[in-house]
Design an enzyme around this catalytic site. Sequence first.
Site, PDB file in Angstrom:
ATOM      1  N   HIS A 326      58.629  60.855  36.414  1.00  0.00           N
ATOM      2  CA  HIS A 326      59.980  61.931  36.859  1.00  0.00           C
ATOM      3  C   HIS A 326      59.247  63.269  36.610  1.00  0.00           C
ATOM      4  CE1 HIS A 326      63.998  64.022  36.995  1.00  0.00           C
ATOM      5  NE2 HIS A 326      64.185  63.066  38.023  1.00  0.00           N
ATOM      6  N   CYS A 327      58.614  63.531  35.783  1.00  0.00           N
ATOM      7  CA  CYS A 327      57.656  65.027  35.777  1.00  0.00           C
ATOM      8  C   CYS A 327      56.878  65.060  36.882  1.00  0.00           C
ATOM      9  CB  CYS A 327      57.173  65.110  34.427  1.00  0.00           C
ATOM     10  SG  CYS A 327      58.136  64.700  32.890  1.00  0.00           S
TER      11      CYS A 327
END
Length: 335
Positions: A326-327
């Site tokens: 996600h990052c």
Amino acid sequence: MPPEWAPHQCTWISWPHNRDSWPGKFEPVEPVMARFVGVLSATELVRINVLDAAHEAHVRAHLEGVATAANVRFHHFPTNDAWCRDHGAIFVSRAGADAPLLALDFGFNAWGGKYPPFDRDNAIPPQMAEALGVPCRSIDMILEGGSIEVNGAGALMTTENCLLNPNRNPTMGRDGIEAALKANLGVNHVMWLGDGIVGDDTDGHIDDITRFVAEDTVVTMIEGDAGDENHAPLAENRERLDTLRLADGRPLNVVELSMPRPVCFNGDRLPASHANFYIGNQVVIVPVFNDPVDAPNLARLRDLFPGRDVVGIDCTDVVLGLGAFHCLTQQVPAA
């Protein structure tokens, strides 16, 4: 701001290149990223920031035979690091506007000035907007995409530990921050959790602990071992979730995911969390850690995303950079 599960026109990433983020262990990272792009590019377009033509050729070699080449686009937009969720543009939709998609250029200061230089990262949002041919609005506020979660129906969730940290917007205060989030992201209700997990150098990003998976449903990480240092902050967040209400008064449906065993490097605890998954158009890509809770957590996510394939990819090496899928991503909503 549309929710992550709404249709995307593409997913944007910045290819890892900063070896200081993975000290002594950079080589395993690129094959994991190639597998990620391979899974995602099978069903949607992936745009990749690279440093220059030589770096593009290097990345193409990693993706050859792995990714769907027709669904990969390269952009020579040099970055300081790979965390596109935090330095990339945040996109909002505007019904009835001449330009239905708007790129928001919030300020980026490398999580409170922790990792200079960050000038290249801070310059990425308008470049993304120009490549897409959409307008871009500059906003005088520090905000990372990993610090916020939206449900697409007016609610935004974040953490006090991050957004109220004086290393971001020291003059704004809670009321000012809420007003700015509402004005720029089209939300009308801000929900606050407390602290993040141990090892998270972002001061507690929400995307490592609690994620919206539907308008009224979240998954949240739980640590069952009372002796683990993550137990107390996650238990406190879990209690808060029981008290939070959506704007219309509905409670949240809360699905618990178990924290993996500690993942450490040179004695330092890393922020390993299954919550750092990415929701694509037809797939959910989940970081896993060769841990007994990998399988049950993946099973719970499959129940929550019946229309998507849920794929686990080992992130034991990637999380040394203090982040996961996600990052490393930023979705661009369909116009």
